[in-house]
Design a protein around this motif. Structure first.
Motif, PDB file in Angstrom:
ATOM      1  N   ILE A 156       0.866  -1.180   0.000  1.00  0.00           N
ATOM      2  CA  ILE A 156       0.000   0.000   0.000  1.00  0.00           C
ATOM      3  C   ILE A 156       0.903   1.231   0.000  1.00  0.00           C
ATOM      4  N   SER A 157       0.920   1.935  -1.107  1.00  0.00           N
ATOM      5  CA  SER A 157       1.777   3.105  -1.228  1.00  0.00           C
ATOM      6  C   SER A 157       0.991   4.415  -1.123  1.00  0.00           C
ATOM      7  N   GLU A 158      -0.328   4.335  -1.088  1.00  0.00           N
ATOM      8  CA  GLU A 158      -1.134   5.539  -1.002  1.00  0.00           C
ATOM      9  C   GLU A 158      -1.094   6.123   0.406  1.00  0.00           C
ATOM     10  N   TYR A 159      -1.421   7.384   0.481  1.00  0.00           N
ATOM     11  CA  TYR A 159      -1.441   8.075   1.777  1.00  0.00           C
ATOM     12  C   TYR A 159      -2.603   7.592   2.639  1.00  0.00           C
ATOM     13  N   GLU A 160      -3.727   7.219   2.021  1.00  0.00           N
ATOM     14  CA  GLU A 160      -4.897   6.755   2.745  1.00  0.00           C
ATOM     15  C   GLU A 160      -5.185   5.304   2.396  1.00  0.00           C
ATOM     16  N   PHE A 161      -5.673   4.557   3.381  1.00  0.00           N
ATOM     17  CA  PHE A 161      -6.039   3.167   3.168  1.00  0.00           C
ATOM     18  C   PHE A 161      -7.274   2.857   4.002  1.00  0.00           C
TER      19      PHE A 161
END
Length: 489
Positions: A156-161
């Protein structure tokens, strides 16, 4: 029967990024957050970062670059060490449109292990973080390649998960797995103006659909009331009604075909010692013919959409003589009708039933109208609409129970009336055989419609009449009705 509304409120979690180069540096660093501050505030921001870290909040501040002076590094290291000695703050949830909050638990995951050497352990691989980048989220630290989506197992590389049962998901994966889809258009159900997921659901079938389908002309099955999905074409009857493919499999389409069911209902009444001596014609008709007969009838109490009618007047009715075929576009064609003259030989001239309904629904309507005929032929006078319609609904409900719960006609039904031709007996027994799962569900749906009807005559009348029959029995209830015109209390 009221339709259901459902609203989901969602939330997501955020990742705090950092690096280790002998000292711990961590904070949030999305571009859209950094750009929200004016350049003149940089010094204040630096002080705020150190203060927030000292307060143990990993979700505040911004990324720290590795070009600090030694004095600044030592101050930051002391602040970080103090923050590690304090209790980790609770996880925050920020409302968003695509993540239902009822699917997200509030349980906290196990606290991360901090070795005495000062190294922090990755919550994924359980190895020390070492020098380099790390992620801080879910009250733990991770190697970037170790923080993975529970669904696709990719980092998971996104800022939000998103979170579900203490497992992280890409927002897109979470949407694919948990965001409700419309059972009609097959798309994700959109959010409303408040960013919440809102949909409608049928109270019995629980078919979920976008609220817009209530006003966009999406047709419903005239029998089970389910909406027509975009990938399935319902049958269009000649009067414009729609019939789903499951209901079509047992639909009764013409008067000759309905005679076997009529015999079944007559046997049911005989088994209750309520034999109708007169031969009352049964005709399957189109909606227009039913409405015309209703207008010609001088009395009666009927639902807004009439599906059956017990006639007492002489008139000419057009009945369906042969089962129609299904043509291009799933439309009914080759409908053959003919006139039928009703002659008044007794208090009842005919029973009319709307064609095209499944056998169980046709039978429940027929049982209702047969009870009307029985009351008229046996001299039950001056019954109020609530009492007459109520007891007719009780008989309809009893027949459905005998078909669905007992699996066939009532065990009390007499077998003496089964002296028909061998072909008729074979057809009747096959119709009364094992029910498909959908037929069982449809029978339960029709029963539920009777039980939950909100009208005074049909709904309240059924509930009062059913309680009387359960307490005193059917025969005693009928005797009391004949004398007093009301249900026994």
């Amino acid at each position: 029967m009221g339709w259901l509304n459902k609203i989901f409120k969602g939330s997501v979690n955020r990742v705090s990024r950092g690096h280790y180069d002998g000292n711990w540096h961590e904070g949030n660093s999305p571009d859209h957050i950094k750009g929200a501050y004016d350049e003149s505030d940089n010094e204040d921001m630096d002080r705020a970062i150190a203060l927030s870290l000292a307060e143990g909040d990993p979700n505040k501040g911004k990324a720290v670059e590795p070009d600090y002076s030694l004095e600044e590094d030592e101050q930051l290291a002391r602040a970080l060490q103090e923050s590690l000695n304090t209790e980790s703050p609770p996880r925050q949830h920020i409302p968003v449109a695509n993540v239902p909050s009822e699917s997200i638990t509030t349980r906290e995951p196990p606290q991360p292990v901090f070795p005495s050497s000062g190294y922090r352990t990755c919550a994924g691989c359980k190895n020390p973080i070492g020098h380099g980048r790390f992620l801080s989220c879910m009250d733990a630290v991770w190697h970037p390649q170790c923080f993975r989506c529970f669904a696709c197992n990719k980092p998971i590389s996104e800022y939000e998960f998103a979170m579900h049962e203490d497992q992280p998901y890409h927002k897109s994966c979470y949407k694919d797995f948990f965001h409700p889809k419309c059972d009609v258009c097959k798309n994700f159900i959109p959010t409303n103006k408040n960013g919440l997921i809102e949909y409608r659901a049928h109270p019995f079938w629980m078919q979920k659909y976008c609220p817009s389908h209530e006003d966009d002309g999406t047709p419903r099955c005239c029998s089970c009331e389910r909406m027509e999905p975009t990938d399935i074409k319902y049958i269009t009857l000649d009067d414009g009604r729609k019939l789903c493919l499951e209901c079509l499999t047992s639909a009764t389409m013409d008067s000759p075909e309905c005679q076997h069911l009529y015999m079944d209902i007559q046997e049911f009444f005989e088994g209750l010692n309520m034999k109708v001596e007169q031969q009352v014609p049964l005709l399957l008709v189109e909606r227009q013919a039913l409405n015309e007969a209703l207008e010609a009838e001088k009395s009666g109490h009927h639902l807004p959409e009439t599906r059956g009618l017990c006639l007492s007047e002489e008139q000419i009715v057009r009945t369906i003589l042969r089962r129609p075929t299904i043509g291009p576009g799933n439309r009914i064609m080759d409908m053959i009708t003919g006139p039928y003259k009703l002659v008044r030989r007794c208090e009842v001239t005919a029973i009319l039933i709307l064609y095209g309904l499944p056998r169980l629904q046709t039978g429940s309507i027929l049982a209702h109208e047969m009870m009307h005929a029985y009351l008229r032929l046996k001299g039950y006078r001056s019954l109020s609409p609530q009492v007459e319609e109520g007891i007719c609904q009780v008989l309809s409900h009893m027949w459905l129970e005998s078909e669905i719960i007992a699996g066939a006609t009532s065990n009390a039904a007499s077998t003496s009336a089964a002296s028909s031709s061998s072909s008729s007996s074979t057809a009747t027994s096959s119709k009364k055989g094992a029910k498909t799962e959908f037929e069982k569900k449809l029978g339960a749906f029709i029963k539920n419609q009777i039980e939950t009807d909100s009208s005074v005559e049909y709904g309240d009348g059924f509930r009062v009449g059913n309680r009387a029959v359960e307490r005193y029995g059917l025969r005693s209830t009928l005797d009391h009705m004949k004398i007093t015109g009301s249900f026994p209390i």
